[in-house]
Design a protein around this motif. Structure first.
Motif, PDB file in Angstrom:
ATOM      1  N   SER A 391       0.816  -1.218   0.000  1.00  0.00           N
ATOM      2  CA  SER A 391       0.000   0.000   0.000  1.00  0.00           C
ATOM      3  C   SER A 391       0.845   1.262   0.000  1.00  0.00           C
ATOM      4  O   SER A 391       0.340   2.347  -0.283  1.00  0.00           O
ATOM      5  CB  SER A 391      -0.927   0.016   1.230  1.00  0.00           C
ATOM      6  OG  SER A 391      -1.767  -1.104   1.246  1.00  0.00           O
ATOM      7  N   SER A 392       2.121   1.115   0.317  1.00  0.00           N
ATOM      8  CA  SER A 392       3.011   2.279   0.388  1.00  0.00           C
ATOM      9  C   SER A 392       3.550   2.695  -0.966  1.00  0.00           C
ATOM     10  O   SER A 392       4.221   3.718  -1.076  1.00  0.00           O
ATOM     11  CB  SER A 392       4.199   1.975   1.324  1.00  0.00           C
ATOM     12  OG  SER A 392       3.746   1.698   2.623  1.00  0.00           O
ATOM     13  N   VAL A 393       3.288   1.878  -2.005  1.00  0.00           N
ATOM     14  CA  VAL A 393       3.827   2.179  -3.325  1.00  0.00           C
ATOM     15  C   VAL A 393       2.687   2.272  -4.337  1.00  0.00           C
ATOM     16  O   VAL A 393       1.570   1.841  -4.084  1.00  0.00           O
ATOM     17  CB  VAL A 393       4.826   1.094  -3.785  1.00  0.00           C
ATOM     18  CG1 VAL A 393       5.973   0.974  -2.803  1.00  0.00           C
ATOM     19  CG2 VAL A 393       4.129  -0.256  -3.955  1.00  0.00           C
ATOM     20  N   GLU A 394       3.016   2.845  -5.479  1.00  0.00           N
ATOM     21  CA  GLU A 394       2.042   2.938  -6.549  1.00  0.00           C
ATOM     22  C   GLU A 394       1.801   1.539  -7.129  1.00  0.00           C
ATOM     23  O   GLU A 394       2.685   0.686  -7.096  1.00  0.00           O
ATOM     24  CB  GLU A 394       2.560   3.867  -7.649  1.00  0.00           C
ATOM     25  CG  GLU A 394       2.773   5.308  -7.195  1.00  0.00           C
ATOM     26  CD  GLU A 394       4.008   5.486  -6.318  1.00  0.00           C
ATOM     27  OE1 GLU A 394       4.857   4.571  -6.318  1.00  0.00           O
ATOM     28  OE2 GLU A 394       4.105   6.515  -5.636  1.00  0.00           O
ATOM     29  N   PRO A 395       0.591   1.293  -7.670  1.00  0.00           N
ATOM     30  CA  PRO A 395       0.282  -0.051  -8.192  1.00  0.00           C
ATOM     31  C   PRO A 395       1.277  -0.561  -9.223  1.00  0.00           C
ATOM     32  O   PRO A 395       1.569  -1.755  -9.279  1.00  0.00           O
ATOM     33  CB  PRO A 395      -1.111   0.136  -8.815  1.00  0.00           C
ATOM     34  CG  PRO A 395      -1.718   1.273  -8.061  1.00  0.00           C
ATOM     35  CD  PRO A 395      -0.574   2.192  -7.743  1.00  0.00           C
ATOM     36  N   GLU A 396       1.845   0.332 -10.047  1.00  0.00           N
ATOM     37  CA  GLU A 396       2.763  -0.129 -11.083  1.00  0.00           C
ATOM     38  C   GLU A 396       4.076  -0.667 -10.508  1.00  0.00           C
ATOM     39  O   GLU A 396       4.822  -1.350 -11.198  1.00  0.00           O
ATOM     40  CB  GLU A 396       3.056   0.988 -12.086  1.00  0.00           C
ATOM     41  CG  GLU A 396       3.622   2.258 -11.484  1.00  0.00           C
ATOM     42  CD  GLU A 396       2.525   3.270 -11.142  1.00  0.00           C
ATOM     43  OE1 GLU A 396       2.861   4.465 -11.014  1.00  0.00           O
ATOM     44  OE2 GLU A 396       1.358   2.857 -11.002  1.00  0.00           O
ATOM     45  N   ARG A 397       4.371  -0.361  -9.236  1.00  0.00           N
ATOM     46  CA  ARG A 397       5.604  -0.871  -8.622  1.00  0.00           C
ATOM     47  C   ARG A 397       5.314  -1.950  -7.582  1.00  0.00           C
ATOM     48  O   ARG A 397       6.161  -2.274  -6.756  1.00  0.00           O
ATOM     49  CB  ARG A 397       6.381   0.280  -7.975  1.00  0.00           C
ATOM     50  CG  ARG A 397       6.962   1.246  -8.980  1.00  0.00           C
ATOM     51  CD  ARG A 397       8.008   2.139  -8.346  1.00  0.00           C
ATOM     52  NE  ARG A 397       7.409   3.136  -7.466  1.00  0.00           N
ATOM     53  CZ  ARG A 397       8.112   3.959  -6.684  1.00  0.00           C
ATOM     54  NH1 ARG A 397       9.420   3.878  -6.669  1.00  0.00           N
ATOM     55  NH2 ARG A 397       7.499   4.842  -5.936  1.00  0.00           N
ATOM     56  N   ALA A 398       4.107  -2.510  -7.641  1.00  0.00           N
ATOM     57  CA  ALA A 398       3.696  -3.470  -6.621  1.00  0.00           C
ATOM     58  C   ALA A 398       4.559  -4.728  -6.637  1.00  0.00           C
ATOM     59  O   ALA A 398       4.846  -5.313  -5.588  1.00  0.00           O
ATOM     60  CB  ALA A 398       2.229  -3.839  -6.825  1.00  0.00           C
ATOM     61  N   GLY A 399       4.993  -5.168  -7.823  1.00  0.00           N
ATOM     62  CA  GLY A 399       5.811  -6.380  -7.906  1.00  0.00           C
ATOM     63  C   GLY A 399       7.146  -6.223  -7.208  1.00  0.00           C
ATOM     64  O   GLY A 399       7.572  -7.092  -6.443  1.00  0.00           O
ATOM     65  N   ALA A 400       7.827  -5.106  -7.468  1.00  0.00           N
ATOM     66  CA  ALA A 400       9.127  -4.866  -6.833  1.00  0.00           C
ATOM     67  C   ALA A 400       8.982  -4.730  -5.320  1.00  0.00           C
ATOM     68  O   ALA A 400       9.800  -5.260  -4.555  1.00  0.00           O
ATOM     69  CB  ALA A 400       9.767  -3.610  -7.423  1.00  0.00           C
TER      70      ALA A 400
END
Length: 504
Positions: A391-400
């Motif tokens: 939840s702390s990151v944008e959805p596009e960086r969820a994998g990393a």
């Protein structure tokens, strides 16, 4: 002129298709977790059939986790670039093929190669599942519930591994413990494209092969050095291997700071929610791995239960942990997340502290109660820390971001076994009387409690009984210290959460 508005995430709710997708993802996580522990009971049968050397047997056990830990960051970032669902399906196919090869392995080398492929495939599956949950469930409450299901399946799978393995080995040959993967992987490949939406970073940037190599060169030596130190004690060779891993990690961090498109955006660690969640995740798993390490030996080698019986005694704690993972979503609707997380860690600390009271002649009840408390608190912690990370990151960086969380998990397991295991063994060796043994017997007996029990079988009956009694007493003394350290670590984590997260 029309004015566009941004919808509140609380108003975007998941549909039936998303929940069906979660069921498919949950079974994938369940299977990966089962596979991490199901092999333990099969090892005697594998040893009898394939006749591996001692070194080959260790690689059969450990190479899966080494490869998994080394590739998590790379695969998480790759999923952001090529598509998390695509990577998930590729990983599922690879895991299925690897399971078939493992089940019908005709040599130790073939089985080790199959375990390597399982590790590669597992590294694609774990961050992809959590990253997909981040994009499928936009509503924060629903996302916490979904991650609770994900965490419950992960914990439940680890608990079910010995039970499933025990049942299969009583009815089939050792390869059957791998074949249980096939139906689930076929289901994932067939249903995944229908119920799981594709998601990826629309502007991923360049994939850096050097960073991928450095991340693996950092993780594999460090995890290997930590695990081997726990089993065989410190040595200059293991220290050198650990230094290589640390140096590669330092080079990886420096490279990320210079790249325009880093594999991991180190600025994430400046966000209190992200960095605190990752560290708390590591410390929680550190504690759980330590409890499992000395708890399973206590039940089998001190109280005398068979492996399957020990697994059943651990089942209440793991079931409560799975339930607590689900309950975390309900709890944070009524209280601030930092309060729920802090209280969960304190409960887990009390569970670990309760194990200080365990004795050689005490029944299993005290251990079961302590493990239930520890499992409940850690179950809450794993759901909320995983939720905070993604939840702390944008959805596009969820994998990393998911890969960072999974890497912390793997490091926590390795460090928990190594550090707390070393504490137990140090006290055990100091309290073990080997004056009546020759040099070879003393070396074996001081290695583990199991080694001491094995040595006792070659001693006269009266001497053997006294020797085992002393070995068990020394192990219990070490376990008391390790339980106290575990409790302190969990209390420190609770204080850290209370101070760093505020009322987020």
């Amino acid at each position: 002129m029309s004015v566009s508005t941004v919808r509140d995430p609380h108003d975007v709710t998941a549909g039936r298709k998303d929940w069906l997708g979660l069921v498919v993802l949950a079974f994938a996580v369940l299977l990966i977790s089962v596979d991490a522990t199901v092999l333990d009971l099969a090892l005697p049968f594998i040893s009898e059939d394939l006749e591996p050397s001692g070194t080959q047997l260790l690689w059969i056990i450990d190479v899966y986790s080494f490869v998994l830990a080394g590739l998590l960051v790379t695969m998480g970032t790759l999923g952001d670039r090529i598509g998390r669902r695509r990577l998930l399906l590729i990983g599922a196919a690879g895991f299925g093929v690897a399971s078939l090869v493992a089940a019908w392995s005709g040599s130790p080398e073939m089985l080790i190669a199959a375990r390597v492929l399982q590790g590669v495939s597992g590294a694609t599956l774990m961050p992809a599942t959590l990253g997909l949950i981040r994009t499928m469930f936009v509503n924060p409450r629903q996302r916490t519930t979904a991650i609770g299901v994900w965490g419950a399946m992960a914990g439940g799978g680890a608990a079910a591994g010995p039970l499933v393995g025990g049942w299969l080995l009583e009815h089939f040959w050792w390869g059957s413990v791998f074949l249980i993967n096939i139906p689930v992987m076929i289901g994932l490949i067939a249903l995944g494209p229908l119920v799981i939406p594709e998601s990826k970073d629309p502007r991923p940037g360049r994939f850096d092969l050097v960073s991928a190599g450095l991340s693996m060169l950092a993780m594999v030596p460090m995890v290997y050095a930590v695990k081997e130190t726990a089993v065989h004690g410190p040595s200059w060779v293991l220290t050198g291997i650990g230094v290589v891993g640390f140096a590669a990690g330092w080079a990886f961090v420096r490279r990320q700071r210079k790249l325009d498109d880093p594999m991991i955006d180190l600025a994430l660690f400046a966000r209190p929610a992200f960095s605190t969640a990752v560290l708390t995740n590591l410390l929680s798993i550190f504690a759980l791995a330590g409890v499992l390490f000395f708890g399973s030996q206590y039940l089998q080698l001190v109280l005398g239960y068979r492996p399957l019986e020990a697994g059943l005694l651990m089942l209440p704690g793991t079931l409560v942990s799975a339930f607590a993972s689900l309950a975390a979503a309900w709890l944070v609707r009524r209280w601030a997340p930092n309060r729920v997380l802090s209280v969960g860690l304190v409960i887990a600390a009390f569970g670990a502290a309760a194990m200080i009271a365990l004795q050689q002649d005490s029944g299993p009840q005290a251990f079961v109660i302590g493990f239930v408390l520890a499992g409940a608190g850690i179950g809450v912690a794993l759901t909320l820390t995983s939720d905070l990370v993604v939840s702390s990151v944008e959805p596009e960086r969820a994998g990393a971001a998911s890969a960072v969380s999974e890497t912390a998990y793997e490091l926590g397991v390795a460090l928990g076994v190594a550090i707390l295991g070393s504490v137990v063994l140090a006290i055990f060796r100091r309290g073990l009387d080997v004056t009546a043994l020759d040099a070879d017997q003393a070396h074996i007996a001081q290695g583990t409690l199991g080694g001491a029990v094995e040595v006792s079988k070659g001693l006269p009956a009266a001497q053997a009984e006294a020797f085992v009694d002393g070995a068990q007493a020394a192990f219990v003394d070490g376990m008391h210290i390790a339980a106290g350290v575990t409790s302190v670590v969990l209390l420190i984590a609770a204080i850290l959460v209370a101070r760093m997260l505020g009322r987020r």
